[in-house]
Write a protein that holds these residues in place. Structure first.
Motif, short mmCIF file in Angstrom:
data_model
loop_
_atom_site.label_atom_id
_atom_site.label_comp_id
_atom_site.label_asym_id
_atom_site.label_seq_id
_atom_site.Cartn_x
_atom_site.Cartn_y
_atom_site.Cartn_z
N VAL A 18 0.97 -1.20 0.02
CA VAL A 18 -0.01 0.03 0.02
C VAL A 18 0.91 1.20 0.09
CG1 VAL A 18 -1.65 1.30 1.21
CG2 VAL A 18 -1.91 -1.28 1.14
N TYR A 19 0.75 2.22 -0.92
CA TYR A 19 1.47 3.22 -0.99
C TYR A 19 0.47 4.40 -1.40
CZ TYR A 19 5.16 6.67 -1.94
OH TYR A 19 5.98 7.77 -2.02
N THR A 22 -3.24 2.96 -2.20
CA THR A 22 -3.46 2.34 -3.00
C THR A 22 -2.82 0.90 -2.88
OG1 THR A 22 -3.93 4.24 -4.74
CG2 THR A 22 -3.47 1.90 -5.62
N LEU A 23 -3.49 -0.21 -3.01
CA LEU A 23 -2.88 -1.18 -2.95
C LEU A 23 -2.69 -1.90 -4.05
CD1 LEU A 23 -2.48 -4.15 -1.13
CD2 LEU A 23 -4.83 -4.94 -1.96
N SER A 24 -1.32 -2.47 -4.26
CA SER A 24 -0.76 -2.69 -5.76
C SER A 24 0.02 -3.97 -5.68
CB SER A 24 0.17 -1.50 -6.33
OG SER A 24 -0.53 -0.14 -6.17
N ARG A 27 4.76 -2.16 -7.81
CA ARG A 27 4.44 -0.78 -7.80
C ARG A 27 3.32 -0.71 -8.68
NH1 ARG A 27 8.12 2.99 -5.70
NH2 ARG A 27 9.94 1.65 -4.78
N SER A 28 2.65 -1.45 -9.52
CA SER A 28 1.59 -1.56 -10.44
C SER A 28 1.35 -2.78 -10.87
CB SER A 28 2.09 -0.75 -11.59
OG SER A 28 3.02 -1.34 -12.56
N PRO A 29 0.15 -3.24 -11.27
CA PRO A 29 -0.97 -2.33 -11.35
C PRO A 29 -1.57 -2.09 -10.07
CG PRO A 29 -1.64 -4.29 -12.09
CD PRO A 29 -0.19 -4.38 -11.80
N PRO A 30 -2.41 -1.15 -9.96
CA PRO A 30 -3.38 -0.87 -8.49
C PRO A 30 -4.35 -1.94 -8.73
CG PRO A 30 -3.76 0.79 -10.20
CD PRO A 30 -2.50 0.09 -10.94
N ASP A 33 -8.01 1.39 -4.82
CA ASP A 33 -7.54 2.57 -4.43
C ASP A 33 -8.44 2.82 -3.14
OD1 ASP A 33 -6.26 3.35 -6.81
OD2 ASP A 33 -8.11 3.46 -7.98
#
Length: 82
Positions: A18-19, A22-24, A27-30, A33
């Protein structure tokens, strides 16, 4: 949440973080949100035998699936870092 052990160049098969709310996956994809201050159910299924797929469910809904990074052993780590 992490699933450790992988083949190079990866250290983990899965990392959920989580950053900025947003939980991802890494770093991506989310995946979700605006997750701060909310209770949620997280399930991870790692099929290491036939499909070699990792599936992530949030509140019983499949949010993400990805091929595993075919290592010989795996272990889950669940925790909070601040």
């Amino acid at each position: 949440m992490q699933v450790f052990e992988s083949t190079a160049p990866h250290a983990t098969t899965l990392m959920l973080r989580v950053y900025n709310g947003t939980l991802s996956y890494y770093r991506s994809p989310p995946l979700v949100d605006d997750i701060y201050d909310k209770w949620f159910r997280q399930n991870v299924i790692h099929d290491v035998n036939d499909a070699k797929i990792v599936k992530v469910y949030i509140n019983w809904v499949l949010k993400f699936k990805v091929p595993g990074h075919q290592a010989f052993s795996h272990y889950f780590k669940i925790g909070m870092y601040a």
